[in-house]
Design an enzyme around this catalytic site. Structure first.
Site, PDB file in Angstrom:
ATOM      1  N   ARG A  20       7.095 -15.070  -8.453  1.00 56.12           N
ATOM      2  CA  ARG A  20       6.891 -15.793  -7.201  1.00 56.12           C
ATOM      3  C   ARG A  20       5.619 -15.300  -6.510  1.00 56.12           C
ATOM      4  NH1 ARG A  20      10.405 -18.814  -4.686  1.00 56.12           N
ATOM      5  NH2 ARG A  20      12.166 -17.817  -5.752  1.00 56.12           N
ATOM      6  N   GLU A  43       9.400 -17.553 -15.407  1.00 58.98           N
ATOM      7  CA  GLU A  43       9.347 -18.703 -14.495  1.00 58.98           C
ATOM      8  C   GLU A  43       8.376 -18.433 -13.352  1.00 58.98           C
ATOM      9  OE1 GLU A  43      12.063 -19.158 -11.056  1.00 58.98           O
ATOM     10  OE2 GLU A  43      13.556 -18.253 -12.383  1.00 58.98           O
ATOM     11  N   THR A  72      12.537 -22.805  -8.460  1.00 60.57           N
ATOM     12  CA  THR A  72      12.588 -23.559  -7.203  1.00 60.57           C
ATOM     13  C   THR A  72      12.228 -25.025  -7.453  1.00 60.57           C
ATOM     14  OG1 THR A  72      11.796 -21.499  -6.175  1.00 60.57           O
ATOM     15  CG2 THR A  72      12.093 -23.370  -4.736  1.00 60.57           C
ATOM     16  N   LYS A 132      22.727 -20.177 -13.030  1.00 54.35           N
ATOM     17  CA  LYS A 132      22.129 -19.066 -12.279  1.00 54.35           C
ATOM     18  C   LYS A 132      23.077 -18.706 -11.136  1.00 54.35           C
ATOM     19  CE  LYS A 132      18.262 -18.760  -8.963  1.00 54.35           C
ATOM     20  NZ  LYS A 132      16.962 -19.355  -8.615  1.00 54.35           N
ATOM     21  N   GLY A 162      18.347  -9.690  -6.348  1.00 49.41           N
ATOM     22  CA  GLY A 162      18.677  -8.277  -6.167  1.00 49.41           C
ATOM     23  C   GLY A 162      18.875  -7.511  -7.454  1.00 49.41           C
ATOM     24  N   GLY A 182      12.943 -10.594  -9.969  1.00 46.27           N
ATOM     25  CA  GLY A 182      11.834 -11.129  -9.194  1.00 46.27           C
ATOM     26  C   GLY A 182      11.027 -10.041  -8.536  1.00 46.27           C
TER      27      GLY A 182
END
Length: 209
Positions: A20, A43, A72, A132, A162, A182
């Site tokens: 991200r 991703e 997303t 997910k 997390g 992430g």
């Protein structure tokens, strides 16, 4: 171009890297570091800067051996835009049946986000085979175990939110098919070398589970 089941069958660590905020000029070196560390599912969330450019660059460089895609993903139009890059992974934070159905129709791997059995079964009805569990940290491994008891054994549930090297193996032990990392793995400003080191620690942590 491999899909999730093929990668897992080949012994690929069950980890999706979430990038991200990545910039297009970082995409190839960061992906190379992740793949060198053993992570072959990546991703780029669509709320990153110029995400389709990053996805297309990674797909061109690594799409034959890694599963590249977008996170997303909230609309059918977004699915179509990702498909045009050649990428094969569609990840969402929610269950939107038209989005899932379009991804499956396009031959893409859909991984919609869910919290409850109701959402999970709605995603499966739309064609998803991977789910997910999000936000995993807020729900806990007990929640995952309960979900696994009622869902078909063929369904892969991925813990997302997390997850890091300290708890990833606990999620696998609770029944997760895999995890996604992430912020514990990638943050804007981290070098490709540092990301590679973190990725190796995560892969090693899972190999001990």
């Amino acid at each position: 171009m491999p899909m999730i089941d093929e990668l897992l069958a080949a012994g690929t660590p069950p980890i999706v890297a979430i990038l991200r905020g990545i910039q297009p000029d970082e995409a190839v070196p960061v992906a190379a570091s992740l793949i060198d560390a053993g992570i072959r599912m990546i991703e780029v969330p669509l709320n990153s800067p110029e995400p389709l450019k990053s996805i297309a660059a990674m797909q061109a460089g690594f799409g034959e051996t890694a599963l590249i895609g977008a996170g997303t993903v909230l609309t059918v139009d977004a699915v179509n835009a990702v498909a045009e890059t050649g990428a094969r992974l569609i990840v969402a934070p929610n269950v939107d049946p038209p989005v899932i159905a379009r991804a499956v129709e396009s031959g893409l791997e859909a991984m919609p986000g869910c919290m409850t059995p109701t959402e999970a079964f709605a995603a499966l009805s739309a064609g998803a085979k991977q789910l997910k569990l999000f936000p995993a940290a807020a729900l806990g491994t007990g929640h995952l175990k309960a979900m696994c008891e009622v869902l078909p054994k063929s369904v892969g549930i991925w813990a997302v939110g997390g997850v890091d090297e300290t708890n990833a193996s606990a999620w696998l032990g609770a029944g997760a098919a895999g995890v996604a990392a992430g912020g514990s793995l990638y943050r804007p400003g981290r070098s490709a070398e540092e990301i590679g080191r973190i990725a190796r620690r995560l892969v090693t942590a899972l190999s001990r589970s």
